[in-house]
Design an enzyme around this catalytic site. Structure first.
Site, PDB file in Angstrom:
ATOM      1  N   TRP A 119      20.869 124.889  50.307  1.00 14.48           N
ATOM      2  CA  TRP A 119      22.026 123.829  50.925  1.00 14.48           C
ATOM      3  C   TRP A 119      23.195 124.250  50.775  1.00 14.48           C
ATOM      4  O   TRP A 119      24.040 124.134  51.646  1.00 14.48           O
ATOM      5  CB  TRP A 119      21.935 122.399  50.401  1.00 14.48           C
ATOM      6  CG  TRP A 119      20.543 121.769  50.785  1.00 14.48           C
ATOM      7  CD1 TRP A 119      19.422 121.170  49.816  1.00 14.48           C
ATOM      8  CD2 TRP A 119      19.894 121.385  52.114  1.00 14.48           C
ATOM      9  NE1 TRP A 119      18.461 120.671  50.698  1.00 14.48           N
ATOM     10  CE2 TRP A 119      18.644 120.882  51.885  1.00 14.48           C
ATOM     11  CE3 TRP A 119      20.293 121.720  53.480  1.00 14.48           C
ATOM     12  CZ2 TRP A 119      17.822 120.607  53.043  1.00 14.48           C
ATOM     13  CZ3 TRP A 119      19.590 121.522  54.390  1.00 14.48           C
ATOM     14  CH2 TRP A 119      18.287 120.852  54.108  1.00 14.48           C
TER      15      TRP A 119
ATOM     16  N   ASP B 211      28.997 117.696  48.205  1.00 13.33           N
ATOM     17  CA  ASP B 211      27.711 117.353  48.597  1.00 13.33           C
ATOM     18  C   ASP B 211      26.960 116.591  47.570  1.00 13.33           C
ATOM     19  O   ASP B 211      26.281 117.057  46.807  1.00 13.33           O
ATOM     20  CB  ASP B 211      27.087 118.608  49.296  1.00 13.33           C
ATOM     21  CG  ASP B 211      25.555 118.270  49.777  1.00 13.33           C
ATOM     22  OD1 ASP B 211      25.214 117.047  49.945  1.00 13.33           O
ATOM     23  OD2 ASP B 211      25.012 119.053  50.494  1.00 13.33           O
TER      24      ASP B 211
ATOM     25  N   LYS C 107      18.171 110.191  51.059  1.00 11.85           N
ATOM     26  CA  LYS C 107      17.818 110.437  50.181  1.00 11.85           C
ATOM     27  C   LYS C 107      17.662 109.334  49.200  1.00 11.85           C
ATOM     28  O   LYS C 107      16.832 109.263  48.127  1.00 11.85           O
ATOM     29  CB  LYS C 107      18.154 111.844  49.351  1.00 11.85           C
ATOM     30  CG  LYS C 107      18.399 112.668  50.307  1.00 11.85           C
ATOM     31  CD  LYS C 107      17.470 113.876  50.062  1.00 11.85           C
ATOM     32  CE  LYS C 107      17.244 114.919  51.147  1.00 11.85           C
ATOM     33  NZ  LYS C 107      18.511 115.654  51.689  1.00 11.85           N
TER      34      LYS C 107
HETATM   35  C1  LIG Z   1      18.801 116.930  52.489  1.00 11.87           C
HETATM   36  C2  LIG Z   1      20.147 117.822  51.944  1.00 11.87           C
HETATM   37  C3  LIG Z   1      21.045 118.333  52.909  1.00 11.87           C
HETATM   38  C4  LIG Z   1      20.723 118.103  54.486  1.00 11.87           C
HETATM   39  O1  LIG Z   1      20.888 116.883  54.936  1.00 11.87           O
HETATM   40  P1  LIG Z   1      20.699 116.596  56.579  1.00 11.87           P
HETATM   41  O2  LIG Z   1      21.223 115.205  56.561  1.00 11.87           O
HETATM   42  O3  LIG Z   1      19.194 116.483  56.933  1.00 11.87           O
HETATM   43  O4  LIG Z   1      21.585 117.681  57.212  1.00 11.87           O
HETATM   44  C5  LIG Z   1      22.157 118.753  52.542  1.00 11.87           C
HETATM   45  N1  LIG Z   1      22.548 119.010  51.147  1.00 11.87           N
HETATM   46  C6  LIG Z   1      21.574 118.358  50.179  1.00 11.87           C
HETATM   47  C7  LIG Z   1      21.794 118.818  48.836  1.00 11.87           C
HETATM   48  C8  LIG Z   1      20.259 118.079  50.566  1.00 11.87           C
HETATM   49  O5  LIG Z   1      19.458 117.332  49.746  1.00 11.87           O
END
Ligand SMILES: *Cc1c(COP(=O)(O)O)cnc(C)c1O
Length: 360
Positions: free
Chosen positions: A99, A166, A190
């Site tokens: 990511w 993030d 998540k």
């Molecule tokens: C799942 C995830 C993403 C991607 O998220 P999307 O909403 O599907 O674009 C980005 N960063 C992390 C840490 C993730 O777990």
């Protein structure tokens, strides 16, 4: 059979949030009309938007100097919106997984990117430390929880430049000192809701700092203030995922907020890592000091590799769902986000113990 949901995302949500969503789809707010059939300009909806933002502010302690936005496009869209809005010429990134790597790829479209450290050398099984962040970077980007590899940055880092995080997979799992960050973002799916809404917490003085001409929707400023009916209503917001997020946050608050969530998450993680370390058939993949409280990755121990598919079906027969590891790590991954009950972790631990007994 009872199912124990360990999916990595989208994933388990609090039962009361799901039930409230089902009811609202039939009849929103006693209007006799369903949530996904009303205008987002109705007062009932505007109240949900305002209360959802208020819950974010209350639970995370977000000061008024920050905007809280609910956007579309997922965390992946933020990978380019962050540099578009915040990078003048140069940014620093910590590469702790794919990511992070994807965020780096997008940032390179906007300027010079310094990767201050990477753990790619060991398949991202640890979080690099002891690196230097260049003082002339416009911001420093980190991924606080590496969903695929089960590593996590457990503290709010000190950064010499604006810190951008993030927090897709560990937001609301512990108290965070928001003032240490210029911006926090993530996909909701998540820990705070279903897929379809992205949260952006950004310090308002950073808006416009890239001095770049931006498409209207990409510019964070578009989504703040009167034109956006206060916030996040410049265009049609993703009403359904926002509603489920609202209900999820009400549940988090009812549990006692983030201190309580952290305590429960720690308890669940300690229980599962404890079993992984005790059980001779399994071994954890992440460096111990960097172990994630959200995603627990493990494989069969050396000499027992051939038992992998057997354990997978053994666990499946006992109702375990979503424990297959990501293809880039293999083995198993149990995601034990906020809404994953202690009972599920206890069931998985019991399952691992029963498997061990069956092999004696
Ligand atoms: C799942 C995830 C993403 C991607 O998220 P999307 O909403 O599907 O674009 C980005 N960063 C992390 C840490 C993730 O777990």
């Amino acid at each position: 059979m009872k199912k124990y949901n360990f999916n990595a995302g989208p994933c388990v949500l609090p039962r009361p949030a799901v039930d409230a969503a089902i009811e609202a789809i039939r009849d929103f707010d006693g209007t006799g009309i369903g949530l996904i059939e009303i205008s987002h300009r109705t007062p009932g909806w505007e109240r949900v938007m305002a209360e959802t933002e208020a819950l974010w502010r209350e639970l995370l302690g977000i000061p008024d100097t920050y905007a809280v936005l609910f956007l579309g496009g997922g965390a992946s869209t933020q990978f380019f919106e962050v540099p578009a809005n915040l990078m003048r010429s140069k940014a620093a990134y910590l590469q702790t997984g794919v990511w992070a790597k994807k965020a780096i790829k997008e940032a390179k479209l906007f300027g010079e990117v310094t990767v201050v450290a990477s753990s790619e050398d060991k398949n991202y099984t640890y979080v690099p430390k002891g690196y230097t962040v260049p003082a002339d970077a416009d911001y420093f980007h980190i991924t606080t929880n590496n969903t695929i590899y089960g590593t996590e940055i457990h503290t709010d880092l000190d950064s010499p430049v604006t810190l951008v995080a993030d927090m897709s997979s560990d937001i609301m799992s512990r108290p965070v000192d928001v003032t240490k960050y210029g911006m926090i973002y993530g996909g909701a799916q998540k820990n705070v809701g279903p897929a379809g809404v992205t949260f952006v917490i950004v310090r308002k003085d950073l808006l416009g700092s890239s001095e770049r001409k931006l498409p209207t929707m990409v510019n964070y400023a578009t989504h703040i203030g009167a034109e956006a009916r206060d916030n996040s209503m410049f265009n049609t917001p993703p009403v359904f995922p926002i509603f489920v997020m609202y209900q999820t946050l009400l549940w988090v608050k009812a549990q006692g907020g983030l201190e309580a969530m952290y305590k429960l998450n720690k308890k669940k993680a300690d229980l599962l890592y404890g079993e992984i370390d005790r059980n001779p058939l399994f071994v954890g993949t992440a460096a111990k000091e960097d172990r994630s409280l959200m995603n627990v990755c493990f494989v069969m121990s050396s000499g027992n590799e051939s038992l992998e598919s057997e354990f997978m079906s053994f666990a499946k027969d006992r109702g375990m769902v979503g424990i297959k590891g990501h293809r880039s790590v293999g083995g198993f991954r149990a995601s034990i986000y906020n809404a994953c009950p202690l009972e599920s972790v206890e069931a998985l631990v019991k399952c691992m113990q029963d498997f061990e007994t069956s092999k004696r």
